[in-house]
Design a protein around this motif. Structure first.
Motif, PDB file in Angstrom:
ATOM      1  N   SER A  21      26.780  45.395  37.993  1.00 43.57           N
ATOM      2  CA  SER A  21      27.215  44.187  37.741  1.00 43.57           C
ATOM      3  C   SER A  21      28.010  43.933  36.558  1.00 43.57           C
ATOM      4  O   SER A  21      29.083  43.123  36.546  1.00 43.57           O
ATOM      5  CB  SER A  21      25.849  43.189  37.268  1.00 43.57           C
ATOM      6  OG  SER A  21      26.050  42.056  36.959  1.00 43.57           O
ATOM      7  N   ARG A  44      31.499  45.199  37.678  1.00 42.81           N
ATOM      8  CA  ARG A  44      32.262  44.239  38.623  1.00 42.81           C
ATOM      9  C   ARG A  44      32.761  43.489  38.031  1.00 42.81           C
ATOM     10  O   ARG A  44      34.012  42.631  38.336  1.00 42.81           O
ATOM     11  CB  ARG A  44      31.027  43.782  39.568  1.00 42.81           C
ATOM     12  CG  ARG A  44      31.660  42.544  40.603  1.00 42.81           C
ATOM     13  CD  ARG A  44      30.304  42.199  41.244  1.00 42.81           C
ATOM     14  NE  ARG A  44      31.027  41.147  42.447  1.00 42.81           N
ATOM     15  CZ  ARG A  44      31.216  39.728  42.302  1.00 42.81           C
ATOM     16  NH1 ARG A  44      30.646  39.252  40.718  1.00 42.81           N
ATOM     17  NH2 ARG A  44      31.667  39.015  42.898  1.00 42.81           N
ATOM     18  N   GLN A  78      36.880  42.480  37.966  1.00 41.12           N
ATOM     19  CA  GLN A  78      36.982  41.357  39.159  1.00 41.12           C
ATOM     20  C   GLN A  78      38.218  40.586  38.860  1.00 41.12           C
ATOM     21  O   GLN A  78      38.838  40.117  39.789  1.00 41.12           O
ATOM     22  CB  GLN A  78      35.650  40.518  39.015  1.00 41.12           C
ATOM     23  CG  GLN A  78      35.712  39.545  40.221  1.00 41.12           C
ATOM     24  CD  GLN A  78      34.333  38.831  40.333  1.00 41.12           C
ATOM     25  OE1 GLN A  78      33.583  38.377  39.570  1.00 41.12           O
ATOM     26  NE2 GLN A  78      34.172  38.400  41.577  1.00 41.12           N
ATOM     27  N   THR A  81      32.715  51.453  44.186  1.00 39.90           N
ATOM     28  CA  THR A  81      32.598  49.858  44.674  1.00 39.90           C
ATOM     29  C   THR A  81      31.516  49.294  43.874  1.00 39.90           C
ATOM     30  O   THR A  81      30.195  49.855  44.040  1.00 39.90           O
ATOM     31  CB  THR A  81      32.352  49.981  46.312  1.00 39.90           C
ATOM     32  OG1 THR A  81      33.426  50.521  46.974  1.00 39.90           O
ATOM     33  CG2 THR A  81      32.304  48.420  46.527  1.00 39.90           C
ATOM     34  N   PHE A  82      31.810  48.413  43.360  1.00 40.04           N
ATOM     35  CA  PHE A  82      30.857  47.566  42.703  1.00 40.04           C
ATOM     36  C   PHE A  82      30.690  46.239  43.261  1.00 40.04           C
ATOM     37  O   PHE A  82      31.462  45.122  43.123  1.00 40.04           O
ATOM     38  CB  PHE A  82      31.378  47.210  41.107  1.00 40.04           C
ATOM     39  CG  PHE A  82      31.489  48.475  40.375  1.00 40.04           C
ATOM     40  CD1 PHE A  82      30.645  49.416  39.879  1.00 40.04           C
ATOM     41  CD2 PHE A  82      32.908  48.766  40.008  1.00 40.04           C
ATOM     42  CE1 PHE A  82      30.708  50.412  39.352  1.00 40.04           C
ATOM     43  CE2 PHE A  82      33.000  50.133  39.308  1.00 40.04           C
ATOM     44  CZ  PHE A  82      32.119  50.741  39.018  1.00 40.04           C
ATOM     45  N   GLN A  83      29.868  46.136  44.309  1.00 41.87           N
ATOM     46  CA  GLN A  83      29.419  45.168  45.112  1.00 41.87           C
ATOM     47  C   GLN A  83      30.891  45.036  45.979  1.00 41.87           C
ATOM     48  O   GLN A  83      30.873  45.218  46.957  1.00 41.87           O
ATOM     49  CB  GLN A  83      29.096  43.939  44.410  1.00 41.87           C
ATOM     50  CG  GLN A  83      27.487  44.248  43.729  1.00 41.87           C
ATOM     51  CD  GLN A  83      27.220  43.120  42.866  1.00 41.87           C
ATOM     52  OE1 GLN A  83      27.688  42.838  41.904  1.00 41.87           O
ATOM     53  NE2 GLN A  83      26.467  42.027  43.561  1.00 41.87           N
ATOM     54  N   ASP A  84      31.584  44.065  45.650  1.00 40.00           N
ATOM     55  CA  ASP A  84      32.635  43.376  46.510  1.00 40.00           C
ATOM     56  C   ASP A  84      34.105  43.789  45.802  1.00 40.00           C
ATOM     57  O   ASP A  84      35.074  43.215  46.077  1.00 40.00           O
ATOM     58  CB  ASP A  84      32.583  42.086  46.641  1.00 40.00           C
ATOM     59  CG  ASP A  84      32.594  41.102  45.751  1.00 40.00           C
ATOM     60  OD1 ASP A  84      32.331  41.594  44.475  1.00 40.00           O
ATOM     61  OD2 ASP A  84      32.586  39.931  45.938  1.00 40.00           O
ATOM     62  N   VAL A  85      33.880  44.556  44.626  1.00 40.04           N
ATOM     63  CA  VAL A  85      35.077  44.996  44.135  1.00 40.04           C
ATOM     64  C   VAL A  85      35.377  46.491  43.999  1.00 40.04           C
ATOM     65  O   VAL A  85      34.428  47.254  43.602  1.00 40.04           O
ATOM     66  CB  VAL A  85      35.153  44.512  42.518  1.00 40.04           C
ATOM     67  CG1 VAL A  85      36.285  45.197  41.642  1.00 40.04           C
ATOM     68  CG2 VAL A  85      34.971  42.897  42.530  1.00 40.04           C
TER      69      VAL A  85
END
Length: 177
Positions: free
Chosen positions: A23, A26, A30, A90-94
């Motif tokens: 988190s 990200r 982001q 990859t950090f979730q969607d990044v």
């Protein structure tokens, strides 16, 4: 070689540390990230949901090592993955990439984005930790094994279309992740 036996409470705490790290990374990247380049997006549409390709952002950079790595050594875990040395992460969607973003590297990282989508951040972190602990290495983490297998399948024949989303769902149902 599997790692030392940790209690269920220790595993949950480690998964919580990993989720917090993801988190924070990200959030850190982001604001600098951009949409997937149209050429990559078009080439990868047969494999990934269009909504995912529209949401994922990419940025050139290098992840930092998690602050909890010192505690891992105290638990007897000395081979934690060197996140700062990874070509992409990859950090979730990044997607953060230290090396040039090839289509193959992006494919691998997008598999992880699909995994996050189905598992959520806490679930992904828990699967990652449990996979690492039971397999004993980064290479034996089922989430990574799937990403490498699908990446290789794509690289072998980019014209052979398949659904990464369906593959992730199938492996989750079979408890292979």
């Amino acid at each position: 070689m599997p790692h030392p036996n940790l209690s269920e409470a220790q595993i949950r705490e480690l998964a919580s540390w990993v989720a917090t790290y993801i988190s924070e990374q990200r959030t850190s990247f982001q604001g600098k990230a951009a949409p997937i380049e149209p050429g990559h997006k078009a080439a990868l549409e047969p494999f990934f949901p269009a909504t995912l390709l529209g949401e994922v952002r990419v940025v050139r950079g290098r992840a930092s090592e998690p602050s909890f790595y010192r505690q891992l050594q105290g638990l007897g875990i000395t081979n934690a993955p060197p996140f700062s040395e990874m070509a992409g992460i990859t950090f979730q969607d990044v997607v953060v990439h230290a090396e040039p973003l090839t289509r193959r590297l992006l494919f691998h990282e997008l598999v992880h984005a699909v995994q996050y989508r189905h598992l959520g951040l806490p679930g992904f972190a828990e699967h990652y930790v449990r996979g690492f602990l039971s397999g004993g290495s980064y290479e034996k983490i089922p989430l990574e094994k799937q990403a490498y297998e699908l990446e290789a399948r794509f690289a072998d024949d980019p014209a052979e279309q398949f659904s990464v989303d369906a593959d992730v769902l199938r492996r989750l149902k079979l408890r292979q992740l």
